[in-house]
Each structure stands twice: as C-alpha cells, then as structure tokens.
Design a protein around this motif. Sequence first.
Motif, PDB file in Angstrom:
ATOM      1  N   ARG A  53       0.834  -1.214   0.000  1.00 51.67           N
ATOM      2  CA  ARG A  53       0.000   0.000   0.000  1.00 51.67           C
ATOM      3  C   ARG A  53       0.863   1.256   0.000  1.00 51.67           C
ATOM      4  NH1 ARG A  53      -5.148   0.049   1.345  1.00 51.67           N
ATOM      5  NH2 ARG A  53      -4.876   1.890   2.641  1.00 51.67           N
ATOM      6  N   ALA A  56       2.004   1.650  -3.466  1.00 50.92           N
ATOM      7  CA  ALA A  56       0.888   2.119  -4.287  1.00 50.92           C
ATOM      8  C   ALA A  56       0.581   3.589  -4.026  1.00 50.92           C
ATOM      9  CB  ALA A  56      -0.363   1.278  -4.013  1.00 50.92           C
ATOM     10  N   LEU A  58      -1.130   4.510  -1.375  1.00 47.21           N
ATOM     11  CA  LEU A  58      -2.403   4.543  -0.643  1.00 47.21           C
ATOM     12  C   LEU A  58      -2.162   4.759   0.845  1.00 47.21           C
ATOM     13  CD1 LEU A  58      -4.217   1.596  -2.426  1.00 47.21           C
ATOM     14  CD2 LEU A  58      -4.699   4.032  -2.685  1.00 47.21           C
ATOM     15  N   PRO A  76      -1.308   7.852  -4.853  1.00 47.18           N
ATOM     16  CA  PRO A  76      -1.623   6.813  -5.834  1.00 47.18           C
ATOM     17  C   PRO A  76      -1.656   7.375  -7.251  1.00 47.18           C
ATOM     18  CG  PRO A  76      -3.588   7.469  -4.620  1.00 47.18           C
ATOM     19  CD  PRO A  76      -2.445   8.195  -3.992  1.00 47.18           C
ATOM     20  N   GLY A  77      -1.409   6.543  -8.215  1.00 51.77           N
ATOM     21  CA  GLY A  77      -1.451   6.998  -9.603  1.00 51.77           C
ATOM     22  C   GLY A  77      -1.525   5.827 -10.553  1.00 51.77           C
ATOM     23  N   PRO A  78      -1.906   6.096 -11.808  1.00 48.72           N
ATOM     24  CA  PRO A  78      -2.115   5.021 -12.776  1.00 48.72           C
ATOM     25  C   PRO A  78      -0.814   4.377 -13.252  1.00 48.72           C
ATOM     26  CG  PRO A  78      -2.427   7.148 -13.806  1.00 48.72           C
ATOM     27  CD  PRO A  78      -2.193   7.412 -12.359  1.00 48.72           C
ATOM     28  N   ARG A  80       1.045   2.855 -11.282  1.00 49.54           N
ATOM     29  CA  ARG A  80       1.167   1.644 -10.464  1.00 49.54           C
ATOM     30  C   ARG A  80      -0.203   0.977 -10.378  1.00 49.54           C
ATOM     31  NH1 ARG A  80       2.325   5.154  -6.163  1.00 49.54           N
ATOM     32  NH2 ARG A  80       1.951   6.607  -7.860  1.00 49.54           N
ATOM     33  N   MET A  82      -2.913  -1.923  -9.438  1.00 46.73           N
ATOM     34  CA  MET A  82      -2.969  -2.770  -8.248  1.00 46.73           C
ATOM     35  C   MET A  82      -4.141  -3.738  -8.317  1.00 46.73           C
ATOM     36  SD  MET A  82      -2.137  -1.908  -4.448  1.00 46.73           S
ATOM     37  CE  MET A  82      -2.592  -2.862  -3.012  1.00 46.73           C
ATOM     38  N   PHE A  84      -6.171  -6.074  -5.597  1.00 49.57           N
ATOM     39  CA  PHE A  84      -6.281  -6.137  -4.138  1.00 49.57           C
ATOM     40  C   PHE A  84      -6.575  -7.548  -3.636  1.00 49.57           C
ATOM     41  CE2 PHE A  84      -6.937  -1.810  -5.318  1.00 49.57           C
ATOM     42  CZ  PHE A  84      -6.479  -1.048  -4.260  1.00 49.57           C
ATOM     43  N   SER A  86      -8.918  -8.184  -1.487  1.00 43.36           N
ATOM     44  CA  SER A  86     -10.376  -8.347  -1.512  1.00 43.36           C
ATOM     45  C   SER A  86     -10.887  -8.077  -2.937  1.00 43.36           C
ATOM     46  CB  SER A  86     -11.014  -7.367  -0.544  1.00 43.36           C
ATOM     47  OG  SER A  86     -10.624  -6.049  -0.873  1.00 43.36           O
ATOM     48  N   THR A  88     -12.484  -6.054  -5.588  1.00 44.47           N
ATOM     49  CA  THR A  88     -12.738  -4.612  -5.676  1.00 44.47           C
ATOM     50  C   THR A  88     -13.245  -4.187  -7.049  1.00 44.47           C
ATOM     51  OG1 THR A  88     -10.459  -4.223  -6.307  1.00 44.47           O
ATOM     52  CG2 THR A  88     -10.985  -4.021  -3.968  1.00 44.47           C
ATOM     53  N   GLY A 102     -10.190   2.876 -16.006  1.00 43.14           N
ATOM     54  CA  GLY A 102      -8.901   3.564 -16.019  1.00 43.14           C
ATOM     55  C   GLY A 102      -8.589   4.163 -17.387  1.00 43.14           C
ATOM     56  N   ALA A 150      -6.184  -3.765 -14.153  1.00 45.89           N
ATOM     57  CA  ALA A 150      -4.917  -3.166 -13.734  1.00 45.89           C
ATOM     58  C   ALA A 150      -3.922  -3.122 -14.893  1.00 45.89           C
ATOM     59  CB  ALA A 150      -4.334  -3.938 -12.561  1.00 45.89           C
TER      60      ALA A 150
ATOM     61  N   ARG B 158     -17.582   1.868   0.044  1.00 43.47           N
ATOM     62  CA  ARG B 158     -16.464   0.987   0.415  1.00 43.47           C
ATOM     63  C   ARG B 158     -15.135   1.648   0.087  1.00 43.47           C
ATOM     64  NH1 ARG B 158     -17.452  -4.311  -2.759  1.00 43.47           N
ATOM     65  NH2 ARG B 158     -15.223  -4.530  -2.378  1.00 43.47           N
ATOM     66  N   ASP B 160     -12.219   0.387  -0.174  1.00 41.71           N
ATOM     67  CA  ASP B 160     -11.351  -0.313  -1.136  1.00 41.71           C
ATOM     68  C   ASP B 160     -11.748  -0.016  -2.584  1.00 41.71           C
ATOM     69  OD1 ASP B 160     -13.664  -1.775  -0.836  1.00 41.71           O
ATOM     70  OD2 ASP B 160     -12.683  -3.729  -0.720  1.00 41.71           O
ATOM     71  N   LEU B 161     -13.031   0.296  -2.821  1.00 43.58           N
ATOM     72  CA  LEU B 161     -13.418   0.699  -4.171  1.00 43.58           C
ATOM     73  C   LEU B 161     -12.829   2.066  -4.499  1.00 43.58           C
ATOM     74  CD1 LEU B 161     -17.169  -0.394  -4.468  1.00 43.58           C
ATOM     75  CD2 LEU B 161     -15.101  -1.622  -5.142  1.00 43.58           C
ATOM     76  N   TYR B 166      -8.467   5.180  -7.278  1.00 41.67           N
ATOM     77  CA  TYR B 166      -7.245   5.999  -7.242  1.00 41.67           C
ATOM     78  C   TYR B 166      -6.120   5.344  -8.020  1.00 41.67           C
ATOM     79  CZ  TYR B 166      -8.587   9.655  -3.892  1.00 41.67           C
ATOM     80  OH  TYR B 166      -9.157  10.740  -3.288  1.00 41.67           O
ATOM     81  N   THR B 167      -5.941   4.005  -7.825  1.00 40.79           N
ATOM     82  CA  THR B 167      -4.838   3.342  -8.521  1.00 40.79           C
ATOM     83  C   THR B 167      -5.110   3.249 -10.027  1.00 40.79           C
ATOM     84  OG1 THR B 167      -5.714   1.107  -8.288  1.00 40.79           O
ATOM     85  CG2 THR B 167      -4.311   1.896  -6.515  1.00 40.79           C
ATOM     86  N   LEU B 168      -6.337   3.520 -10.443  1.00 38.22           N
ATOM     87  CA  LEU B 168      -6.645   3.531 -11.872  1.00 38.22           C
ATOM     88  C   LEU B 168      -6.570   4.945 -12.437  1.00 38.22           C
ATOM     89  CD1 LEU B 168      -9.551   0.970 -11.765  1.00 38.22           C
ATOM     90  CD2 LEU B 168      -7.373   0.655 -12.949  1.00 38.22           C
ATOM     91  N   GLY B 169      -6.115   5.883 -11.611  1.00 37.21           N
ATOM     92  CA  GLY B 169      -5.877   7.225 -12.123  1.00 37.21           C
ATOM     93  C   GLY B 169      -6.984   8.233 -11.863  1.00 37.21           C
TER      94      GLY B 169
END
Lengths: 262, 263
Positions: A53, A56, A58, A76-78, A80, A82, A84, A86, A88, A102, A150, B158, B160-161, B166-169
């Motif tokens: 994390r 990432a 986060l 965070p940014g595209p 990297r 990810m 998860f 769980s 998501t 994305g 991802a 949630r 985590d969503l 965020y990780t997707l930009g």
Amino acid sequence: MSKLAIRGVTRVFPGVRGRAPVKALEPIDLDVADNDFICILGPSGCGKSTLLRIVAGLAEPSAGEVRLDGRAISGPGPDRGMVFQSYTLFPWLTVRGNICFGLNEKGLSKAEQRARADEFIGRVGLTGFEDHFPRQLSGGMQQRTALARALATDPELLLLDEPFGALDNQTRALMQELLLGIWEAHRKTVLFVTHDIDEAIFLATRVVVMSARPGRIKCDIPIALDHPRRYTVKTTPEFAAYKARLTDEIRDEAIRAIALEA
Amino acid sequence: MKRSPFTPLRPLSPGVRVALGIAFFVAFVALWAQATYGGWVRPLFLASPGSAVVAGVTLFTEYGFAFDIAVTIWRVVGGFIVAAVIAVPLGIAMGAFKPVEAFFEPFISFARYLPASAFIPLLILWAGIGETQKLAVIFIGSFFQLVLMVAVIVGATRIDLVEAAYTLGARPSGIVRRVMLPNAAPQIAETLRLVLGWAWTYVIVAELIGAQTGIGHMIMDSQRLLDTGQMIFGIVTIGVIGLVTDLLFKEANRRLFPWFQAS
Ligand SMILES: Nc1ncnc2c1ncn2[C@@H]1O[C@H](COP(=O)(O)OP(=O)(O)OP(=O)(O)O)[C@@H](O)[C@H]1O
Ligand SMILES: [Mg+2]
C-alpha cells in the motif's frame, strides 16, 4: 538505476485505546530492476499489505521513501496498477465497464477504450463475459477482471496483493499460469505478495522473504528456473530445492508470528 | 430433504407471493363486511364496503373528487421534488467531504426532530393557507430526513473501491462522480421512495387544517356530515395512490440498477 527503490521505509500504527503502537514494518530496503517479478513471501500479519500500500501511494510511510524511475512517490497513480486482496470490481459496471474505468481516466475515446478492453478481456480468457456484472462472476473470474483492469492502463509497475488468496487450489494454479504467461509475453515489473511458497517460486524471478511482525527483509533469493515455465516445473528437483530452503526460512517466522498473536 | 416453506430466507415463487398478498386484502375486506353487514358496528361509526363504494362514486360524479386528488398529488410531488433537488446534492457533499458534514450535520440532526405538523400554525401565519404553506410542510417533513440518509449512504462507500479507483488514475472529482455516485444511486433511489411515503402523511395533515381542496380537506368535510363512507373512501384512495407509486418506484429502480441486488 533500479526501476523501483524502497529506502528505509517503516510504518508504525498508533496504539488502539491506550495500547502500545504497532510497529508493522522495520526499515525496509529493496531495489527492483526493470521487468523483475518479485514475490514477497511472509507469514500473515507481517506487513506485506502495508508495504504494498505504501508503494501504491495509498498509505504513507512513517519514515523513508519510495522512488519509481527516480521520482519519489507521493500518492496513488495510474503508473502503479494494483490488484487487491479483496474483490474490488465496481459492482455497477460490467466486466468491460470495469476495464474501461482507467482508460476513461486516461482520456481515450470510447472506441479506443472498447477495443483495448476487449483485447485484455481476451488475454485473461473472459471473452463472452464482457457484459456480465461482477455479482454474476465467480471469484476467479472477478480476479481475472481485476487483473485485466490493472493491466489495461499499461502501468510501469504491477502490484498484486494475494490476488488468488481466496481461490481454490485448481483455479489458483491456472491463474498463476495465466499471470506468468502474460508476464512472459509482455514483461512488466511486478511486485506480488503471497504466503504460498509454491506460488512464489513458480512465479518469481526473485523471492523476498519477510520476517514476522515487525516485518523486515529476512532474505532475498533469486529463482533461476528457465522461462517460459510450465506447471511441470513444480515437480523438478530444482523446484524442490528452492521449496526446502524457503520452507525452512518461513517456518521460523510463522512460528514467531503465531507466538505474537497469542 | 424436503424443506418447509418456513425455512429462514427461503425464496417464494412469484405466483405464490402475489396470491398471499392478495389473500390478506380479501380477508381484510371480508372482516370489514362481516363487522358492518353483520351488525357488529353501527353504520354511524363505520360504513360498509358497499356504501363506501357508493360514496366514492358520488364523490367523483357530484363533488369533483378527481380535482381534489390531482391537487393533493401535485402538493406532495411538488414539495417533495423541491426537497429532493436540494437535499440530494447536499447529502452527497456531506457524505463525500468531511468539512461539509461537520458544518451541516449537527444542525440538520436537530432540525430533523422538529415535527413538520407542529410547523403548520406558524406556516399559516407566514405563508397563509395557500399552496406555498402546503409545499412548505412537505418540504420541512422530508428535507432533513433526506439529507441525513443520503449523507450516510454516500459516506458508507467501500473504501477499497475508492482506493481501486485511485490506482486507476481517478482524481478526487472522479472519485465522487464515478465511484461514490453510481455506488450510492440505488440506495438513494430507495430512500426517495421511502421518504415520498412519509410526505403523503404530511400532506394530509396539512390539508386537514386550513385547506379548501385536496383529499385531506374532503375527509374533514365528510366528518362534518358524519359521512363515514366518504371518509373511508378518501383514506383508501390515499392508500391506493401510495401503493401504486411505490410499485412504480420499485420497478423503475429495478430497471435502472440491474446490478443492484436488493437485500
Ligand atoms: N490501519 C491499521 N491500524 C492499526 N494496525 C494495523 C492497521 N493495518 C495493519 N495493521 C497491523 O499491521 C500489521 C501488518 O498488517 P498487514 O495487513 O500489512 O499484514 P499482511 O502481511 O498483509 O497480512 P495478511 O497476509 O494476513 O494479509 C498487522 O499486525 C496489523 O495488525
Ligand atoms: Mg495482507
């Protein structure tokens, strides 16, 4: 210069209700070369997710820094991607919609998004399920979609946090082959967290073993098995030798981890 | 193993479901008929089903009841839409942004306990007995509830969503627009359905006091004439309109949000 440089990263969680603070990570130093497939192996609760994390963006490290291509990570940014621990996937989007998420942020046109999404749906073997919603998919299909999501934005670094942890053994083995196949064909830099020794040896070019909490790097073992690897490699003597060695390393840590919880 | 229909959470076939639902209506009317035709209750206090229907026909043919119904619907829908148009965006902002929540939440939590009907005398003083006053009662009754419920729904997104986005930009505006909104939409729609039901009780109260038109006013008039048939017909009309809007709302939600599995 290495692709990813983790320098002196620590993480301390504040104590809950007057208890002492939890030290999740001791100073961690790790260098990852371009196209490396690193598996981080460690017992439950040793801080693997915490480390991932932080990479990432986060979570913030309590000290130290992480650099990707020489630039310090600040959020965070595209670059990297990810997957998860769980599930998501966005439940209101179809498989294709999830993968387009994305791509849309990247500003691709609708037609480009669709073409690229369908390409990655094919790559993870979900052709025919483009218009399914996540709740209509099995766990393995959901994680494959998450993987495609991802990968589709073409990140510099792929971060995977026990992505197959919740799957049954057979599905898990097939997913490992799928991921390895994609990596062998397209060469990404990957950081893959797991507590499964076989999974780590089968996938990795390097296995990094973490100690029980507070997590630190206990040893760093390159895996010199040839590519492309097939599932049959799991029955070779070389594989068995790696396994014996890693089992030894991890066993002490698992025992310590259980003692910590008691 | 043969399982009893009383196994917890065991689903029912749609046919049986509808049949059971209708059965209760039939039983209810039968009991009502027995009580009135059988002489258990005097007609002065409770009209029979037959005379309620006759009274209903008279209402439509001689007293222009259709106009009263239209007026009442317009008041509910009008007041409710004004409340929703302000409450939903404010609730979303409160759910997404903690400073906004910290600023509004304490006051709205307080205001929510102010009973809308207690405002009627005051509102009559301020706005007279015209439409503004009726809309204001509905507004007060539904606005504060709506804001709080929407804020809770959006705030429960949630995490985590959000992190996956965020990780997707995604940027913060994208998180609100592309994650929190679609995630909350079906539950917000459910909340609107629920609060619209409450709005119906407020409109009738508003019409019992200082009104010249509307279903509530008709019921009040009938009381003066001791016409229990008309009163009952008025009450049943409200129930039927409520039931129909509820079904329409549910069906619309089902179509709009196919991904959402209502619990
Ligand atoms: N938000 C938090 N607040 C307090 N303590 C936390 C928090 N998150 C994690 N921890 C603690 O930090 C330690 C490491 O957690 P982490 O989730 O990184 O473990 P992990 O190695 O990923 O475990 P697993 O294999 O079970 O997923 C744990 O002991 C946990 O109790
Ligand atoms: Mg973890």
